[in-house]
Design an enzyme around this catalytic site. Sequence first.
Site, PDB file in Angstrom:
ATOM      1  CG  ASP A 210     -21.783  40.922 -26.061  1.00 21.81           C
ATOM      2  OD1 ASP A 210     -20.694  40.506 -26.488  1.00 21.81           O
ATOM      3  OD2 ASP A 210     -21.890  41.525 -24.977  1.00 21.81           O
TER       4      ASP A 210
ATOM      5  CG  ASP B  59     -21.581  39.554 -21.781  1.00 17.38           C
ATOM      6  OD1 ASP B  59     -20.746  38.819 -22.348  1.00 17.38           O
ATOM      7  OD2 ASP B  59     -21.686  40.767 -22.016  1.00 17.38           O
ATOM      8  CD  GLU B  60     -19.645  36.791 -26.355  1.00 18.66           C
ATOM      9  OE1 GLU B  60     -19.855  37.024 -27.556  1.00 18.66           O
ATOM     10  OE2 GLU B  60     -18.558  37.006 -25.803  1.00 18.66           O
TER      11      GLU B  60
HETATM   12  P1  TTP Z   1     -17.809  41.765 -22.803  1.00 15.19           P
HETATM   13  O1  TTP Z   1     -19.106  41.377 -23.429  1.00 15.19           O
HETATM   14  O2  TTP Z   1     -16.573  41.636 -23.638  1.00 15.19           O
HETATM   15  O3  TTP Z   1     -17.878  43.285 -22.340  1.00 15.19           O
HETATM   16  P2  TTP Z   1     -19.077  44.099 -21.703  1.00 15.19           P
HETATM   17  O4  TTP Z   1     -20.341  43.316 -21.681  1.00 15.19           O
HETATM   18  O5  TTP Z   1     -18.638  44.635 -20.382  1.00 15.19           O
HETATM   19  O6  TTP Z   1     -19.228  45.343 -22.667  1.00 15.19           O
HETATM   20  P3  TTP Z   1     -19.785  45.364 -24.172  1.00 15.19           P
HETATM   21  O7  TTP Z   1     -20.191  43.980 -24.537  1.00 15.19           O
HETATM   22  O8  TTP Z   1     -20.953  46.324 -24.116  1.00 15.19           O
HETATM   23  O9  TTP Z   1     -18.673  45.891 -25.002  1.00 15.19           O
HETATM   24  O10 TTP Z   1     -17.565  40.944 -21.481  1.00 15.19           O
HETATM   25  C1  TTP Z   1     -18.624  40.596 -20.609  1.00 15.19           C
HETATM   26  C2  TTP Z   1     -18.151  40.683 -19.176  1.00 15.19           C
HETATM   27  O11 TTP Z   1     -17.026  39.832 -18.980  1.00 15.19           O
HETATM   28  C3  TTP Z   1     -17.713  42.061 -18.769  1.00 15.19           C
HETATM   29  O12 TTP Z   1     -18.790  42.849 -18.298  1.00 15.19           O
HETATM   30  C4  TTP Z   1     -16.681  41.785 -17.724  1.00 15.19           C
HETATM   31  C5  TTP Z   1     -16.111  40.432 -18.078  1.00 15.19           C
HETATM   32  N1  TTP Z   1     -14.774  40.586 -18.691  1.00 15.19           N
HETATM   33  C6  TTP Z   1     -13.646  40.472 -17.882  1.00 15.19           C
HETATM   34  O13 TTP Z   1     -13.764  40.212 -16.680  1.00 15.19           O
HETATM   35  N2  TTP Z   1     -12.416  40.647 -18.451  1.00 15.19           N
HETATM   36  C7  TTP Z   1     -12.241  40.950 -19.779  1.00 15.19           C
HETATM   37  O14 TTP Z   1     -11.118  41.128 -20.247  1.00 15.19           O
HETATM   38  C8  TTP Z   1     -13.426  41.058 -20.602  1.00 15.19           C
HETATM   39  C9  TTP Z   1     -13.294  41.390 -22.072  1.00 15.19           C
HETATM   40  C10 TTP Z   1     -14.660  40.874 -20.011  1.00 15.19           C
HETATM   41 MG    MG Z   2     -20.984  42.271 -23.384  1.00 17.27          MG
END
Ligand code: TTP
Ligand code: MG
Length: 404
Positions: free
Chosen positions: A16, A111-112
């Site tokens: 992730d 992103d994961e």
């Molecule tokens: P995440 O992997 O949940 O968040 P992140 O990568 O920003 O942070 P981390 O993993 O380090 O905690 O989500 C990936 C991307 O998806 C995030 O950068 C932006 C988008 N996203 C949204 O647009 N709305 C949301 O509610 C979430 C959770 C994520």
């Molecule tokens: Mg993330």
Amino acid sequence: MSESGPSPARVFLHVDMDAFYASIEQRDHPEYRGKPVVVGAPPHQRGVVATASYEARVFGIHSAMPSREAGQRCPHAVFLPPDMPRYEMVSAQIFAIFDRYTPFVEGLSIDEAFLDVTGSRRLYGAGEEIGRRIKADIRSELALTCSVGVAPNKFLAKLGSEYEKPDGLTVLPFDPQAIVAFLRPLPVTRLWGIGKVTRQAFDRAALHTIGDVQDAPLPLLQSVVGPHSAAHLRALAFGEDPREIELDIREKTISREHTYLHDERSRAVLDRTLFELVEDVARRLRADGRLATGGRLKIRWKDFETFTRQRPFPRPTRIEEDLQTLAQALFRDVALEQPIRLIGFGVTGLTEHDRARQLDLFDLPVETRSKKEKLDQTVDQIRKKHGPAAIRRARLLPPKKKKT
Ligand code: TTP
Ligand code: MG
């Protein structure tokens, strides 16, 4: 049993990216590095935060929070609108790195992903080593960080990647007893599928930790979450998760190639073939419904030597003109040193329609783009009705090669 002891039967990774959108912005704009960055709606408008950099999270800002509140919590934060085409492009690059290590990749979001690396260990080392390599590739090639969990199943791998964020690499226990002990103190919210309502039901039944769930008699769990979910949750509480990787069975590329009866050296003829191949790829891309992030030209010379040249599109696209422009640009750079046996063109890094659709909000001019898409669709409809020869597009001749 540990990852370093006897080789475990199965090894899964969950990868992730850290603060994904915000990290890309900080990478591409050095002036934002070390600063609180919020990607999403501006603070004076309705709308929410998509994500926040770790510097902004210190102020309590997080995904899905109203931007107005984020602005109140940290008035000096940098607020940026999402740039979806760029994030999609980086996502395709990350998934291309995953593909190096295993064909078993299950994308969960932009992103994961889960990776089943069970069979990759012979080539690349234990799961931990593969996790380390993926992190190093992402860091050196894309200048971004991610967090990785290594575990005997998907549920535990995901727990692992969340365990030490950002830039973490967590190897969970592989021995069943050690897994049970590891899980005991964690809050029930770490079990998948526990939302707010279920959580309240757990609270009422005094089930606060995963250990409480392990110790609960099955009828109690059934009364809390119903008969079907009870067995599933209990298995998770003991760290058991039988789910396999779900592959996205759709191909990530669409391509066409043509082999000449006699090796061809006329650029005009080659241009013509390439134009028709691209036309066909564009038609199939439209039927597929996804957008392409890059294009690839393939050439096989008379002596059978083969090479490919690829380039990303300025933004993900399925517009035929974009494909033609890229194909021509790639071919223009090829010096015809010997006759050509085969020429081919393909689009790569196909990405989901829906997600990429949002990009039009931020990436003008929408008008022109949708007009071109409509034109492409009209051509398809006429051909469907009257046959492929019913309509021909005027060929856009490639610009003359610069004299060097
Ligand atoms: P995440 O992997 O949940 O968040 P992140 O990568 O920003 O942070 P981390 O993993 O380090 O905690 O989500 C990936 C991307 O998806 C995030 O950068 C932006 C988008 N996203 C949204 O647009 N709305 C949301 O509610 C979430 C959770 C994520
Ligand atoms: Mg993330």
